[in-house]
Write a protein that holds these residues in place. Structure first.
Motif, PDB file in Angstrom:
ATOM      1  N   LEU A 142       0.814  -1.215   0.000  1.00  0.00           N
ATOM      2  CA  LEU A 142       0.000   0.000   0.000  1.00  0.00           C
ATOM      3  C   LEU A 142       0.848   1.266   0.000  1.00  0.00           C
ATOM      4  O   LEU A 142       0.549   2.233  -0.726  1.00  0.00           O
ATOM      5  CB  LEU A 142      -0.941  -0.013   1.217  1.00  0.00           C
TER       6      LEU A 142
ATOM      7  N   LEU B  98     -10.931  -7.075  -1.785  1.00  0.00           N
ATOM      8  CA  LEU B  98     -10.996  -5.770  -1.149  1.00  0.00           C
ATOM      9  C   LEU B  98     -11.035  -4.707  -2.240  1.00  0.00           C
ATOM     10  O   LEU B  98     -10.427  -4.878  -3.300  1.00  0.00           O
ATOM     11  CB  LEU B  98      -9.764  -5.524  -0.277  1.00  0.00           C
TER      12      LEU B  98
ATOM     13  N   CYS C  41      -9.887  -0.939  -3.120  1.00  0.00           N
ATOM     14  CA  CYS C  41      -8.863  -0.002  -2.670  1.00  0.00           C
ATOM     15  C   CYS C  41      -9.128   1.385  -3.238  1.00  0.00           C
ATOM     16  O   CYS C  41      -9.493   1.521  -4.414  1.00  0.00           O
ATOM     17  CB  CYS C  41      -7.478  -0.470  -3.105  1.00  0.00           C
TER      18      CYS C  41
ATOM     19  N   ALA D 182      -8.068   0.191   2.038  1.00  0.00           N
ATOM     20  CA  ALA D 182      -8.746  -0.940   1.405  1.00  0.00           C
ATOM     21  C   ALA D 182      -9.881  -1.371   2.327  1.00  0.00           C
ATOM     22  O   ALA D 182      -9.722  -1.387   3.554  1.00  0.00           O
ATOM     23  CB  ALA D 182      -7.777  -2.097   1.164  1.00  0.00           C
TER      24      ALA D 182
ATOM     25  N   ASP E 293      -9.250  -3.340  -7.323  1.00  0.00           N
ATOM     26  CA  ASP E 293      -9.651  -4.421  -6.424  1.00  0.00           C
ATOM     27  C   ASP E 293      -8.547  -5.470  -6.330  1.00  0.00           C
ATOM     28  O   ASP E 293      -7.876  -5.790  -7.316  1.00  0.00           O
ATOM     29  CB  ASP E 293     -10.986  -5.048  -6.833  1.00  0.00           C
TER      30      ASP E 293
END
Length: 343
Positions: free
Chosen positions: A146, A257, A259, A287, A310
Motif C-alpha cells: 500500500l 478488497l 482499494c 482498502a 480491487d
C-alpha cells in the motif's frame, strides 16, 4: 430498614403472582423492578423495566398513568446503563485498556455491548466465501504494497489531470445492461454525479487509456489484483461531483478488497463502511470490504476523484483464489455474465 426490605419482598411476591397470570403485565413488571431496585439490585431491576418497555411497544392505547410509569422505567434503565458503563470503563482502565492505543477489535466489542454502534456483517449480493474475517477497513499492516502505491500519488495525479482535460472520457459508473433487468431504486443508474474512467474494466484492459497512464499501471504492478478473466480486475478513476451522494449499498463478492487512492479530495468528502466513517485525504490510501454496507458523500464545493482497484483478500490462499476464478469462468461458460459480476 427491616420494614423496607420486608415491604420490597412482599412487593416481589405480589408481582410474581401477577406475572404468573400474565407475563406481560406492565404494572407488575415495573413493580418488581421497583422492589428489586429497593433491595439494591439495580441490574435485575433494569431487566424488568426493560421487559416492560418492550412489552409496551409504542404505547398506543395505554392510560396516561402507565405511560408515566414507563417513562420513569426508561429513565431508570438509562441511568443503570450509564452506571454500568462507568464501572466497566474504570475497571478496564485499571486493567490497562486505553481506547486510543489498545485493540481496535476489543474497543468495537465494547461499543457493540454498550449499544453505541451496531454490528455490520458481510452481505455480498452474489457470492459468499465462508470463514473470511468481518473487517470493515483492512489493517494497513496486512497490505505491504500500500505504501508504494501512495508514494506514486503525484505521478498518478499528473496522468489523471491530463485525462480530466477531456471530460467526455468519463461516463456514469452505473450503466444499464441490455441483457439483465435494470432497477434504479437508488437513483444511480446512468447518473453522471458518480462517473468513472476505466483503465481496466471487468477484467479487460482499456488500452487507449492505459497507454496514457504508464505510471499508474507501474504503481500497481506489484499489487495482488483480483484476477478473474472477463470479470476483474477493475481499475478506474472515480469522480463524485460536488454535493453528490452514493447511497448505502453492498458489493458483490467477499473474496476481494476495494482499494481507494484519493487524488483530489477536498475537505468534506467522506466515506463510511459499517460504523467507521472517514474523510478521504489526498495520497492516503485504504482498502475495505465492500460487501459490508458502505456509502459516500461529497459535501465540498469541488469534485472528488480517486483511483479505485480491487485486490484479493490477503486471507485467501493461492488455491482458493484459483478456484474462485475457475468458478466464475465456469459460470460464464454456461452463459454470458461478466459485467458487474451479474450471474
Amino acid at each position: 430498614m427491616a420494614n423496607t426490605e420486608q415491604g420490597n419482598r412482599a412487593a416481589i411476591e405480589a408481582a410474581d403472582r401477577a406475572l404468573a397470570a400474565d407475563p406481560r403485565d406492565l404494572r407488575a413488571l415495573i413493580a418488581k423492578g421497583d422492589a428489586l431496585g429497593g433491595l439494591g439490585d439495580s441490574r435485575a431491576a433494569a431487566s424488568f423495566y426493560s421487559s416492560a418497555l418492550r412489552a409496551a411497544g409504542d404505547g398506543a392505547g395505554l392510560a396516561p398513568a402507565i405511560i408515566a410509569e414507563l417513562r420513569r422505567a426508561r429513565a431508570a434503565v438509562q441511568a443503570q446503563a450509564q452506571q454500568f458503563e462507568a464501572h466497566l470503563t474504570s475497571s478496564l482502565a485499571r486493567a490497562g485498556f486505553n481506547p486510543s492505543t489498545s485493540s481496535d477489535r476489543f474497543a468495537l466489542s465494547l461499543d457493540l455491548m454498550a449499544g453505541r454502534k451496531r454490528l455490520y456483517q458481510q452481505e455480498p449480493r452474489f457470492y459468499l466465501f465462508p470463514g473470511l474475517p468481518q473487517i470493515q477497513f483492512q489493517p494497513r499492516e496486512t497490505l505491504p504494497w500500500l505504501a508504494s502505491v501512495e508514494a506514486a500519488t503525484g505521478e498518478i495525479r499528473a496522468e489523471l489531470d491530463a485525462l480530466r482535460a477531456e471530460p467526455d472520457l468519463f461516463h456514469p459508473y452505473v450503466e444499464a445492461r441490455a441483457d439483465r433487468p435494470n432497477f434504479n431504486s437508488s437513483g444511480m443508474l446512468a447518473n453522471p454525479d458518480w462517473s468513472a474512467l476505466f483503465l481496466w474494466k471487468d477484467g479487460n484492459e482499456q488500452p487507449e487509456i492505459t497507454r496514457r497512464c504508464p505510471r499508474t499501471m507501474a504503481a500497481l504492478s506489484e499489487v495482488p489484483l483480483c484476477r478473474v478473466p472477463g470479470r476483474t480486475p477493475s481499475i478506474l478513476f472515480s469522480k463524485l461531483k460536488a454535493g453528490a451522494r452514493i447511497p448505502p449499498h453492498h458489493g458483490l463478492i467477499n473474496t476481494r478488497l476495494i482499494c481507494h487512492l484519493p487524488l483530489i479530495a477536498p475537505p468534506g468528502s467522506r466515506f463510511r463502511v459499517g460504523n467507521d466513517a472517514r474523510e478521504w485525504r489526498e495520497g492516503q490510501a485504504w482498502a475495505f470490504d465492500d460487501t459490508i454496507e458502505h456509502e459516500a458523500a461529497n459535501d465540498s464545493g469541488q469534485d472528488r476523484t480517486i483511483l479505485i482497484f480491487d485486490v484479493w483478500k490477503p486471507e485467501m490462499n493461492e488455491e482458493e483464489r484459483a478456484l474462485v476464478s475457475a468458478l466464475f469462468q465456469a459460470v460464464d461458460g454456461y452463459g454470458a455474465g461478466g459485467q458487474a459480476w451479474g450471474v
